[in-house]
Write a protein that holds these residues in place. Structure first.
Motif, PDB file in Angstrom:
ATOM      1  N   GLU A   1       0.829  -1.201   0.000  1.00 38.09           N
ATOM      2  CA  GLU A   1       0.000   0.000   0.000  1.00 38.09           C
ATOM      3  C   GLU A   1       0.864   1.253   0.000  1.00 38.09           C
ATOM      4  O   GLU A   1       0.572   2.224  -0.706  1.00 38.09           O
ATOM      5  CB  GLU A   1      -0.941   0.004   1.204  1.00 38.09           C
ATOM      6  CG  GLU A   1      -2.027  -1.049   1.120  1.00 38.09           C
ATOM      7  CD  GLU A   1      -2.951  -1.064   2.321  1.00 38.09           C
ATOM      8  OE1 GLU A   1      -3.019  -0.056   3.064  1.00 38.09           O
ATOM      9  OE2 GLU A   1      -3.625  -2.100   2.518  1.00 38.09           O
ATOM     10  N   LEU A   2       1.926   1.228   0.766  1.00 40.72           N
ATOM     11  CA  LEU A   2       2.828   2.367   0.823  1.00 40.72           C
ATOM     12  C   LEU A   2       3.444   2.642  -0.540  1.00 40.72           C
ATOM     13  O   LEU A   2       3.518   3.790  -0.985  1.00 40.72           O
ATOM     14  CB  LEU A   2       3.924   2.096   1.864  1.00 40.72           C
ATOM     15  CG  LEU A   2       4.884   3.223   2.152  1.00 40.72           C
ATOM     16  CD1 LEU A   2       4.155   4.418   2.753  1.00 40.72           C
ATOM     17  CD2 LEU A   2       5.966   2.742   3.097  1.00 40.72           C
ATOM     18  N   GLU A   3       3.852   1.587  -1.230  1.00 41.04           N
ATOM     19  CA  GLU A   3       4.487   1.728  -2.541  1.00 41.04           C
ATOM     20  C   GLU A   3       3.510   2.295  -3.577  1.00 41.04           C
ATOM     21  O   GLU A   3       3.846   3.221  -4.317  1.00 41.04           O
ATOM     22  CB  GLU A   3       5.018   0.364  -2.988  1.00 41.04           C
ATOM     23  CG  GLU A   3       5.854   0.397  -4.229  1.00 41.04           C
ATOM     24  CD  GLU A   3       6.472  -0.948  -4.563  1.00 41.04           C
ATOM     25  OE1 GLU A   3       7.433  -0.950  -5.336  1.00 41.04           O
ATOM     26  OE2 GLU A   3       5.983  -1.990  -4.072  1.00 41.04           O
ATOM     27  N   VAL A   4       2.290   1.771  -3.606  1.00 36.62           N
ATOM     28  CA  VAL A   4       1.286   2.253  -4.561  1.00 36.62           C
ATOM     29  C   VAL A   4       0.913   3.699  -4.233  1.00 36.62           C
ATOM     30  O   VAL A   4       0.841   4.555  -5.122  1.00 36.62           O
ATOM     31  CB  VAL A   4       0.046   1.331  -4.578  1.00 36.62           C
ATOM     32  CG1 VAL A   4      -1.104   1.966  -5.351  1.00 36.62           C
ATOM     33  CG2 VAL A   4       0.407  -0.024  -5.184  1.00 36.62           C
ATOM     34  N   LEU A   5       0.692   3.991  -2.967  1.00 31.19           N
ATOM     35  CA  LEU A   5       0.313   5.339  -2.575  1.00 31.19           C
ATOM     36  C   LEU A   5       1.422   6.339  -2.910  1.00 31.19           C
ATOM     37  O   LEU A   5       1.144   7.416  -3.445  1.00 31.19           O
ATOM     38  CB  LEU A   5      -0.019   5.391  -1.082  1.00 31.19           C
ATOM     39  CG  LEU A   5      -0.473   6.750  -0.550  1.00 31.19           C
ATOM     40  CD1 LEU A   5      -1.720   7.254  -1.283  1.00 31.19           C
ATOM     41  CD2 LEU A   5      -0.742   6.658   0.945  1.00 31.19           C
ATOM     42  N   ALA A   6       2.659   5.993  -2.613  1.00 27.93           N
ATOM     43  CA  ALA A   6       3.776   6.891  -2.916  1.00 27.93           C
ATOM     44  C   ALA A   6       3.844   7.169  -4.418  1.00 27.93           C
ATOM     45  O   ALA A   6       4.071   8.308  -4.833  1.00 27.93           O
ATOM     46  CB  ALA A   6       5.090   6.293  -2.420  1.00 27.93           C
ATOM     47  N   HIS A   7       3.621   6.136  -5.224  1.00 25.31           N
ATOM     48  CA  HIS A   7       3.662   6.337  -6.683  1.00 25.31           C
ATOM     49  C   HIS A   7       2.549   7.288  -7.127  1.00 25.31           C
ATOM     50  O   HIS A   7       2.782   8.182  -7.947  1.00 25.31           O
ATOM     51  CB  HIS A   7       3.559   5.003  -7.423  1.00 25.31           C
ATOM     52  CG  HIS A   7       3.708   5.166  -8.897  1.00 25.31           C
ATOM     53  ND1 HIS A   7       4.936   5.279  -9.501  1.00 25.31           N
ATOM     54  CD2 HIS A   7       2.785   5.294  -9.879  1.00 25.31           C
ATOM     55  CE1 HIS A   7       4.767   5.452 -10.803  1.00 25.31           C
ATOM     56  NE2 HIS A   7       3.467   5.466 -11.058  1.00 25.31           N
ATOM     57  N   VAL A   8       1.357   7.108  -6.583  1.00 25.09           N
ATOM     58  CA  VAL A   8       0.227   7.958  -6.981  1.00 25.09           C
ATOM     59  C   VAL A   8       0.417   9.393  -6.472  1.00 25.09           C
ATOM     60  O   VAL A   8       0.064  10.346  -7.167  1.00 25.09           O
ATOM     61  CB  VAL A   8      -1.116   7.352  -6.526  1.00 25.09           C
ATOM     62  CG1 VAL A   8      -2.272   8.310  -6.765  1.00 25.09           C
ATOM     63  CG2 VAL A   8      -1.365   6.039  -7.266  1.00 25.09           C
ATOM     64  N   ILE A   9       1.012   9.553  -5.304  1.00 23.52           N
ATOM     65  CA  ILE A   9       1.306  10.909  -4.817  1.00 23.52           C
ATOM     66  C   ILE A   9       2.279  11.591  -5.781  1.00 23.52           C
ATOM     67  O   ILE A   9       2.114  12.758  -6.120  1.00 23.52           O
ATOM     68  CB  ILE A   9       1.859  10.880  -3.380  1.00 23.52           C
ATOM     69  CG1 ILE A   9       0.737  10.528  -2.392  1.00 23.52           C
ATOM     70  CG2 ILE A   9       2.502  12.227  -3.013  1.00 23.52           C
ATOM     71  CD1 ILE A   9       1.205  10.295  -0.963  1.00 23.52           C
ATOM     72  N   ASP A  10       3.263  10.847  -6.233  1.00 24.45           N
ATOM     73  CA  ASP A  10       4.265  11.405  -7.148  1.00 24.45           C
ATOM     74  C   ASP A  10       3.758  11.506  -8.586  1.00 24.45           C
ATOM     75  O   ASP A  10       4.309  12.259  -9.383  1.00 24.45           O
ATOM     76  CB  ASP A  10       5.544  10.564  -7.122  1.00 24.45           C
ATOM     77  CG  ASP A  10       6.268  10.658  -5.783  1.00 24.45           C
ATOM     78  OD1 ASP A  10       6.039  11.635  -5.037  1.00 24.45           O
ATOM     79  OD2 ASP A  10       7.057   9.744  -5.480  1.00 24.45           O
ATOM     80  N   HIS A  11       2.725  10.716  -8.926  1.00 23.80           N
ATOM     81  CA  HIS A  11       2.173  10.686 -10.290  1.00 23.80           C
ATOM     82  C   HIS A  11       0.648  10.709 -10.240  1.00 23.80           C
ATOM     83  O   HIS A  11      -0.005   9.712 -10.558  1.00 23.80           O
ATOM     84  CB  HIS A  11       2.646   9.428 -11.032  1.00 23.80           C
ATOM     85  CG  HIS A  11       4.135   9.288 -11.087  1.00 23.80           C
ATOM     86  ND1 HIS A  11       4.851   8.609 -10.125  1.00 23.80           N
ATOM     87  CD2 HIS A  11       5.035   9.775 -11.966  1.00 23.80           C
ATOM     88  CE1 HIS A  11       6.133   8.667 -10.432  1.00 23.80           C
ATOM     89  NE2 HIS A  11       6.280   9.371 -11.535  1.00 23.80           N
ATOM     90  N   PRO A  12       0.063  11.847  -9.811  1.00 20.80           N
ATOM     91  CA  PRO A  12      -1.395  11.898  -9.733  1.00 20.80           C
ATOM     92  C   PRO A  12      -2.019  11.695 -11.113  1.00 20.80           C
ATOM     93  O   PRO A  12      -1.394  11.997 -12.134  1.00 20.80           O
ATOM     94  CB  PRO A  12      -1.682  13.298  -9.189  1.00 20.80           C
ATOM     95  CG  PRO A  12      -0.425  14.064  -9.320  1.00 20.80           C
ATOM     96  CD  PRO A  12       0.696  13.094  -9.434  1.00 20.80           C
ATOM     97  N   ASP A  13      -3.225  11.181 -11.112  1.00 22.07           N
ATOM     98  CA  ASP A  13      -3.980  10.871 -12.330  1.00 22.07           C
ATOM     99  C   ASP A  13      -3.420   9.663 -13.074  1.00 22.07           C
ATOM    100  O   ASP A  13      -3.675   9.480 -14.255  1.00 22.07           O
ATOM    101  CB  ASP A  13      -4.106  12.072 -13.265  1.00 22.07           C
ATOM    102  CG  ASP A  13      -4.960  13.171 -12.659  1.00 22.07           C
ATOM    103  OD1 ASP A  13      -5.765  12.875 -11.750  1.00 22.07           O
ATOM    104  OD2 ASP A  13      -4.828  14.331 -13.092  1.00 22.07           O
ATOM    105  N   ALA A  14      -2.668   8.836 -12.369  1.00 22.22           N
ATOM    106  CA  ALA A  14      -2.222   7.562 -12.936  1.00 22.22           C
ATOM    107  C   ALA A  14      -3.424   6.620 -12.986  1.00 22.22           C
ATOM    108  O   ALA A  14      -4.441   6.853 -12.329  1.00 22.22           O
ATOM    109  CB  ALA A  14      -1.117   6.959 -12.074  1.00 22.22           C
TER     110      ALA A  14
END
Length: 151
Positions: free
Chosen positions: A43-56
């Protein structure tokens, strides 16, 4: 850490163990000090990616992280349930769903970053000057390691 003369593979193993130990300590001391729930690594990995790449999308997150789309979809659902992520229809293509971090997730990330900075500052203050300098000199190399795409 080893006391005998390490070989190249031993050096890498020691480095990996040291990085892992620091990350675990940071999570324990950073997030827990803030009273935040420790998220599972997925969850941390997915959330961090989405924070860094919104609208993914789920597909782009899965591809970027080298995960199965079905696993990312399940993880996203957990994050949505926890109020950390939202799914929005893509205004350009109604068949797609875009992922965005919630304000809570972004605020938590800022708080965690601050806590990690404080904890790392305390760690660095405890090191001899030469070790502190060596650790800080590794900043760019560590940042580059984090950006390498092995997928």
């Amino acid at each position: 850490m080893r006391t005998d003369a390490p070989g190249p593979d031993d050096d890498v193993a020691d480095f990996a163990a040291a990085v892992h130990a620091v990350v675990l300590r940071l999570r324990r001391l950073g997030e827990r000090r803030l009273g935040l729930e420790l998220l599972p690594t997925s969850e941390l990995e997915v959330l961090a990616h989405v924070i860094d790449h919104p609208d993914a999308t789920v597909t782009t997150v899965a591809r970027a992280l080298g995960l199965q789309s079905s696993n990312v979809s399940t993880t996203v659902q957990h994050l949505v349930t926890k109020g950390l992520m939202e799914r929005l229809p893509d205004p350009r293509d109604g068949r797609r769903t875009l992922l965005r971090p919630t304000t809570k997730a972004q605020d938590d990330r800022r708080r965690i970053d601050g806590a990690w900075t404080a904890v790392l500052g305390q760690f660095l203050d405890e090191l001899p000057d030469a070790d502190r300098g060596a650790a800080l000199a590794a900043t760019m190399a560590l940042a580059r390691l984090a950006e390498i795409d092995l997928g």
